[in-house]
Design a protein around this motif. Structure first.
Motif, short mmCIF file in Angstrom:
data_model
loop_
_atom_site.label_atom_id
_atom_site.label_comp_id
_atom_site.label_asym_id
_atom_site.label_seq_id
_atom_site.Cartn_x
_atom_site.Cartn_y
_atom_site.Cartn_z
N LEU A 277 0.83 -1.20 0.00
CA LEU A 277 0.00 0.00 0.00
C LEU A 277 0.87 1.26 0.00
N ASP A 278 1.98 1.21 0.71
CA ASP A 278 2.90 2.35 0.72
C ASP A 278 3.46 2.57 -0.69
N ASN A 279 3.82 1.49 -1.36
CA ASN A 279 4.33 1.61 -2.73
C ASN A 279 3.26 2.18 -3.67
N LYS A 280 2.03 1.71 -3.51
CA LYS A 280 0.94 2.22 -4.34
C LYS A 280 0.68 3.70 -4.06
N SER A 281 0.78 4.09 -2.79
CA SER A 281 0.60 5.49 -2.42
C SER A 281 1.67 6.35 -3.08
N GLN A 282 2.91 5.88 -3.02
CA GLN A 282 4.03 6.63 -3.64
C GLN A 282 3.83 6.71 -5.15
N GLN B 135 -6.70 8.84 -4.94
CA GLN B 135 -6.30 7.45 -4.84
C GLN B 135 -5.19 7.28 -3.81
N LYS B 136 -4.25 8.23 -3.80
CA LYS B 136 -3.16 8.20 -2.81
C LYS B 136 -3.73 8.24 -1.40
N LYS B 137 -4.70 9.13 -1.17
CA LYS B 137 -5.31 9.27 0.16
C LYS B 137 -6.03 7.98 0.56
N LEU B 138 -6.71 7.35 -0.39
CA LEU B 138 -7.39 6.08 -0.08
C LEU B 138 -6.39 5.00 0.31
N PHE B 139 -5.26 4.95 -0.42
CA PHE B 139 -4.22 3.99 -0.07
C PHE B 139 -3.68 4.28 1.33
N GLU B 140 -3.50 5.54 1.67
CA GLU B 140 -2.99 5.92 3.00
C GLU B 140 -3.97 5.52 4.10
N VAL B 141 -5.27 5.72 3.86
CA VAL B 141 -6.29 5.34 4.85
C VAL B 141 -6.26 3.83 5.06
N GLU B 142 -6.18 3.09 3.97
CA GLU B 142 -6.14 1.63 4.07
C GLU B 142 -4.85 1.19 4.77
N GLN B 143 -3.77 1.89 4.50
CA GLN B 143 -2.50 1.57 5.15
C GLN B 143 -2.60 1.76 6.67
N LYS B 144 -3.29 2.81 7.09
CA LYS B 144 -3.49 3.04 8.53
C LYS B 144 -4.30 1.91 9.14
N PRO C 193 -11.53 0.81 13.45
CA PRO C 193 -11.20 1.34 12.12
C PRO C 193 -11.11 2.86 12.11
N VAL C 194 -10.31 3.33 11.21
CA VAL C 194 -10.13 4.77 11.03
C VAL C 194 -11.20 5.24 10.04
N GLN C 195 -11.82 6.34 10.35
CA GLN C 195 -12.83 6.90 9.45
C GLN C 195 -12.13 7.60 8.29
N SER C 196 -12.58 7.28 7.09
CA SER C 196 -12.00 7.88 5.88
C SER C 196 -12.45 9.33 5.76
N VAL C 197 -11.52 10.21 5.53
CA VAL C 197 -11.83 11.62 5.36
C VAL C 197 -11.44 11.99 3.93
N LEU C 198 -12.44 12.33 3.14
CA LEU C 198 -12.16 12.74 1.77
C LEU C 198 -11.92 14.24 1.75
N LEU C 199 -10.84 14.63 1.13
CA LEU C 199 -10.48 16.03 1.07
C LEU C 199 -11.06 16.63 -0.22
#
Length: 153
Positions: free
Chosen positions: A18-23, A47-56, A135-141
């Protein structure tokens, strides 16, 4: 126990992926922005933010697995201690029958205090594990916020 360790390793690999996908999404966003395609850059940042949320979320799962492994290790240690304590108790009973001045009551109170402390620590560890597994709540910017972050990069 082995399955917990294997699952933890799998989750660590997933976190790395997920970190690689985020990068990769970040690099794509930079490229799209450089080519003048703001909409594509914003999509890549989303998409990067979604990967980061999933990574968390995966990170919280890893923490929970680590806590479970530590708890199991602790319980195994406690079982070993209880076996030794049982042997010690038998020895104390033998000593008590041969002498009335063993101080057994005082020692038992100390053991009860120790066991109470252990129970408290286990409850505390369980509460922490529960909090970490939520779970962490997803925050869409907004697009503007994503563009601003992309501009800072």
């Amino acid at each position: 126990m082995e399955r917990l360790k294997q699952t933890k390793e799998n989750q660590e690999l997933r976190e790395e992926d997920l970190d690689n996908k985020s990068q990769s999404s970040l690099n794509l966003a930079k490229g799209k922005l450089a080519m003048g395609s703001k909409a594509a850059a914003v999509r890549a940042m989303q998409q990067k933010k979604l990967f980061e949320v999933e990574q968390k979320k995966v990170n919280f799962v890893i923490c929970t697995l680590m806590a479970q492994i530590a708890t199991i290790d602790s319980v195994l240690n406690q079982v070993e201690c209880l076996v030794v304590m049982k042997s010690g108790a038998a020895t104390m009973e033998d000593l008590q029958s041969s002498s009335s001045k063993t101080g057994c009551c005082s020692s038992l109170e100390k053991v009860e205090d120790l066991l109470d402390n252990i129970r408290h620590s286990e409850e505390y560890a369980a509460e922490i594990a529960q909090l970490l597994s939520e779970p962490v709540q997803s925050v869409l910017l907004s697009d503007d916020e994503l563009l601003a972050e992309l501009a800072r990069l």
